[in-house]
Scaffold this active site. Structure first.
Site, short mmCIF file in Angstrom:
data_model
loop_
_atom_site.label_atom_id
_atom_site.label_comp_id
_atom_site.label_asym_id
_atom_site.label_seq_id
_atom_site.Cartn_x
_atom_site.Cartn_y
_atom_site.Cartn_z
CG ASN A 17 28.06 61.44 56.45
OD1 ASN A 17 27.15 61.14 55.26
ND2 ASN A 17 27.89 61.99 57.34
CG ASN A 36 23.38 71.59 51.80
OD1 ASN A 36 23.19 71.60 50.83
ND2 ASN A 36 22.89 70.51 52.56
N GLY A 60 21.53 68.25 66.80
CA GLY A 60 21.78 67.20 67.84
C GLY A 60 22.00 65.99 67.50
CD GLU A 61 23.70 60.81 67.24
OE1 GLU A 61 23.99 60.78 66.20
OE2 GLU A 61 22.83 59.74 67.48
CB CYS A 100 25.67 68.13 67.60
SG CYS A 100 26.14 66.25 67.55
CB CYS A 109 13.94 68.58 59.64
SG CYS A 109 15.50 68.43 60.13
CB CYS A 113 27.62 69.13 60.86
SG CYS A 113 26.21 69.43 61.72
N1 SAH Z 1 23.05 64.04 64.37
C1 SAH Z 1 22.53 63.05 63.37
C2 SAH Z 1 21.08 63.68 63.00
C3 SAH Z 1 21.39 64.97 62.22
S1 SAH Z 1 21.34 64.84 60.63
C4 SAH Z 1 22.93 62.49 62.23
O1 SAH Z 1 24.10 63.08 62.00
O2 SAH Z 1 22.60 61.64 61.83
C5 SAH Z 1 21.79 65.45 59.64
C6 SAH Z 1 22.31 64.88 58.45
O3 SAH Z 1 22.83 65.83 57.48
C7 SAH Z 1 23.25 63.70 58.58
O4 SAH Z 1 23.08 62.89 57.47
C8 SAH Z 1 24.58 64.69 58.18
O5 SAH Z 1 25.63 63.61 57.69
C9 SAH Z 1 24.19 65.53 57.16
N2 SAH Z 1 24.86 66.64 57.09
C10 SAH Z 1 25.45 67.31 58.00
N3 SAH Z 1 26.23 68.52 57.29
C11 SAH Z 1 25.95 68.56 56.29
C12 SAH Z 1 26.37 69.46 55.25
N4 SAH Z 1 26.88 70.52 55.51
N5 SAH Z 1 25.81 69.37 53.82
C13 SAH Z 1 25.21 68.14 53.79
N6 SAH Z 1 24.58 67.30 54.82
C14 SAH Z 1 25.15 67.62 55.88
FE1 SF4 Z 2 26.11 67.41 62.78
FE2 SF4 Z 2 24.84 65.06 62.93
FE3 SF4 Z 2 27.62 65.33 63.20
FE4 SF4 Z 2 26.04 66.05 65.28
S1 SF4 Z 2 26.39 63.99 64.72
S2 SF4 Z 2 27.92 67.12 64.40
S3 SF4 Z 2 24.51 66.90 64.33
S4 SF4 Z 2 26.18 65.76 61.51
#
Ligand code: SAH
Ligand code: SF4
Length: 348
Positions: free
Chosen positions: A222, A296, A165-166, A116, A109, A123
């Site tokens: 989500n 998480n 990051g995105e 971000c 990963c 997150c």
């Molecule tokens: N920024 C991109 C890539 C990061 S992915 C994105 O958001 O898609 C990280 C993944 O983990 C995303 O699907 C996000 O929704 C999920 N995620 C973020 N925080 C989380 C948490 N605390 N518990 C479980 N999943 C989480």
């Molecule tokens: Fe976290 Fe992805 Fe949201 Fe950025 S876009 S804050 S990395 S879950």
């Protein structure tokens, strides 16, 4: 013309750029190709050891260029064998990458940005704010470092852009890194084993749909209503989930491929039976599979993980409605390497 990194790192340059570089230094274009093979196929990062290149060329390169991988500031191994790497970049910034060993195929990963800007409430990376985009060499460098450490072999593993990051806010560099990772003359990883995950940057998704070669796509949905999604993912105020799903409906997919829909289960916020039914309705007509990610927990964030039975129930409802849904196994929780836990707040 090739673009030099800030630090003149050769990693991140593609074959054409290395050929142009060789030519600009008065060398045969073939030398650029050799350099490319050394870096990405042989994974040789010491210019001194590239003995197929003339000594004068190597000395010329050494004057102005380096080959730099991110350095391992810290590597922590979870009880479940997941390894979280804290990597230090040239300017002292840190990113995290996570190695997740699995029975059939390991997953790496990786991050696309330092921090971000999207600001999802669940997150940890959001807490860091946004510092900068990663350069191409820093994205590919995370993979090369994991290979160099022996965490993964030279191929046969999955790569997911699900770290910090995105990715679609750093689209140009992410796609160039993707092309380097998958180039058959170089690193030669399978594009089918690389997944880019996005919170839904619609204009970039539309641009991505035009690319000749694509990674797998994962969408962090989500939520099933605009009201909830606006609250937990502020990006929804700009690009709404309905519109996002329309883009997914039209997204070009190879035969038998599906879009991964990521869905974070937050207790009493996104985990109701009604949400499961609404999710199934929303996904009609989209070749997709759902990845349920039980939240998480992160210190200071205002969410809770649902009970185990509610997670199962959510999955079952989807199954009854013919939506294939998997519950993502939580990995690396004890070393804060699980989804959404990546953040390195220390500055140095
Ligand atoms: N920024 C991109 C890539 C990061 S992915 C994105 O958001 O898609 C990280 C993944 O983990 C995303 O699907 C996000 O929704 C999920 N995620 C973020 N925080 C989380 C948490 N605390 N518990 C479980 N999943 C989480
Ligand atoms: Fe976290 Fe992805 Fe949201 Fe950025 S876009 S804050 S990395 S879950």
């Amino acid at each position: 013309m090739y673009q030099q990194g800030m630090n003149n790192n050769l990693l991140g340059l593609d074959q054409m750029e290395l050929v142009q570089l060789a030519e600009s230094l008065g060398e045969d274009s073939f030398r650029g190709r050799q350099l490319y093979i050394q870096l990405y196929r042989r994974k040789q990062y010491d210019l001194g050891h590239m003995t197929d290149l003339s000594k004068s060329f190597r000395l010329r390169l050494l004057q102005d260029y380096s080959v730099t991988l991110p350095t391992v500031h810290q590597a922590v191994t979870s009880r479940d064998e997941t390894v979280k790497l804290l990597l230090r970049l040239d300017d002292g910034a840190f990113v995290e990458a996570v190695h997740i060993p699995e029975e059939t195929r390991d997953t790496l990963c990786i991050s696309s940005q330092v921090g971000c800007a999207v600001g999802c409430t669940f997150c940890m990376t959001a807490r860091m704010g946004f510092a900068r985009n990663l350069r191409v060499g820093e994205i590919v460098g995370q993979v090369l470092r994991a290979i160099e450490m022996g965490l993964v072999g030279a191929n046969g593993f999955n790569i997911v852009f699900m770290g910090m990051g995105e990715p679609l806010y750093n689209y140009r560099n992410v796609m160039k890194a993707f092309r380097l990772l998958t180039d058959s003359e170089g690193m030669d990883l399978s594009h089918r084993r690389i997944t880019v995950s996005t919170s839904g940057v619609i204009p970039v998704l539309k641009q991505m749909a035009e690319e000749p070669k694509l990674p797998n796509l994962a969408i962090s949905l989500n939520a099933t209503t605009a009201e909830v999604r606006n609250r937990i993912m502020p990006i929804n105020k700009r690009w709404d989930l309905k519109e996002l799903l329309d883009v997914c409906r039209d997204f070009p997919l190879e035969p038998r491929r599906r879009i991964t829909i990521e869905y974070v289960l937050l207790k009493d916020e996104t985990d109701s039976d009604e949400d499961a039914r609404r999710l199934a309705r929303l996904l009609r007509g989209i070749p997709s599979k759902v990845n349920l990610i039980p939240y998480n927990p992160n210190p200071g964030l205002p969410h809770e993980r649902p009970e185990e039975y509610q997670i199962r129930r959510f999955q079952e409802i989807l199954g009854e409605l013919n939506v294939s849904a998997f519950v993502r196994k939580t990995r690396g929780l004890d070393v804060a390497a699980a989804c959404g836990q990546l953040a390195h707040l220390e500055t140095s």
